[in-house]
Scaffold this motif. Structure first.
Motif, short mmCIF file in Angstrom:
data_model
loop_
_atom_site.label_atom_id
_atom_site.label_comp_id
_atom_site.label_asym_id
_atom_site.label_seq_id
_atom_site.Cartn_x
_atom_site.Cartn_y
_atom_site.Cartn_z
N ALA A 62 13.42 21.21 -41.13
CA ALA A 62 13.96 21.93 -42.28
C ALA A 62 15.22 21.25 -42.80
O ALA A 62 16.08 20.80 -42.03
CB ALA A 62 14.26 23.38 -41.90
N HIS A 63 15.30 21.16 -44.10
CA HIS A 63 16.49 20.59 -44.73
C HIS A 63 16.63 21.16 -46.14
O HIS A 63 15.65 21.50 -46.78
CB HIS A 63 16.43 19.06 -44.77
N GLN A 81 17.27 23.91 -52.89
CA GLN A 81 15.86 23.80 -52.53
C GLN A 81 15.79 23.46 -51.06
O GLN A 81 16.44 22.53 -50.59
CB GLN A 81 15.14 22.74 -53.35
N TRP A 82 14.97 24.25 -50.35
CA TRP A 82 14.73 24.01 -48.93
C TRP A 82 13.31 23.57 -48.73
O TRP A 82 12.40 24.03 -49.43
CB TRP A 82 14.99 25.29 -48.13
N ARG A 83 13.11 22.71 -47.77
CA ARG A 83 11.77 22.31 -47.33
C ARG A 83 11.76 22.40 -45.82
O ARG A 83 12.76 22.15 -45.16
CB ARG A 83 11.45 20.89 -47.77
N SER A 88 4.80 25.65 -46.47
CA SER A 88 4.63 25.27 -47.88
C SER A 88 5.26 23.91 -48.15
O SER A 88 6.46 23.71 -47.90
CB SER A 88 5.27 26.32 -48.79
N ALA A 89 4.47 23.00 -48.71
CA ALA A 89 5.00 21.68 -49.07
C ALA A 89 5.98 21.78 -50.24
O ALA A 89 6.83 20.91 -50.42
CB ALA A 89 3.85 20.74 -49.44
N GLN A 113 13.17 32.57 -52.17
CA GLN A 113 11.93 32.76 -52.90
C GLN A 113 11.02 31.55 -52.69
O GLN A 113 11.43 30.42 -52.94
CB GLN A 113 12.23 32.92 -54.39
N PRO A 114 9.79 31.78 -52.23
CA PRO A 114 8.85 30.66 -52.11
C PRO A 114 8.59 30.05 -53.49
O PRO A 114 8.51 30.76 -54.49
CB PRO A 114 7.57 31.30 -51.57
N ILE A 115 8.46 28.74 -53.53
CA ILE A 115 8.13 28.07 -54.79
C ILE A 115 6.61 28.14 -54.94
O ILE A 115 5.88 27.61 -54.10
CB ILE A 115 8.64 26.62 -54.79
N PRO A 116 6.13 28.80 -56.00
CA PRO A 116 4.69 29.00 -56.14
C PRO A 116 3.96 27.72 -56.54
O PRO A 116 4.56 26.79 -57.10
CB PRO A 116 4.58 30.05 -57.24
#
Length: 126
Positions: A62-63, A81-83, A88-89, A113-116
């Motif tokens: 995670a970053h 923005q987190w990944r 979720s990619a 919020q998840p990025i759709p």
């Protein structure tokens, strides 16, 4: 004052959350008491330290990347923005709200919020 608050908040967030150096982030940038509004995290340095340790253990890839920083008096807002927090990619859009007293971080809220995959418009989350 807003520019100094922005700089202190970004430094606190990067050191504590991105780098995992919670103790030094608190020593340098936080005041007491530190109130936490995320229901998964206890108040104070120990609460954030435990959460960051859990996040690193369970989501080691995670970053986050801060996209913008806004300030209004003693409040500073980070839009990031987190990944790697989920499968979720696309990642997540995160808003962290901090309150400062005398230039020290003393309170935190966040919204994730998840990025759709698709959107009703052509705008991005950032």
């Amino acid at each position: 004052m807003s520019e100094a608050n922005k700089a202190n908040t970004v430094a606190f967030h990067k050191k504590a959350v991105f780098e995992g150096d919670v103790e030094n982030a608190f020593r340098i940038y936080a005041g007491a008491p530190y109130r936490q509004h995320n229901p998964l995290i206890e108040d104070g340095m120990e609460g954030l330290r435990k959460f960051v340790a859990w996040m690193r253990a369970n989501h080691p890839d995670a970053h986050g990347e801060i996209k913008r920083v806004l300030a209004d008096g003693d409040y500073v807002i980070l839009h990031s923005q987190w990944r790697g927090l989920t499968d979720s990619a696309r990642g997540e859009a995160v808003v962290d709200i901090y309150r400062l007293e005398d230039g020290k971080v003393v309170e935190h809220w966040d919204v994730i919020q998840p990025i759709p995959e698709t959107a009703a418009n052509k705008n991005t989350m950032f």
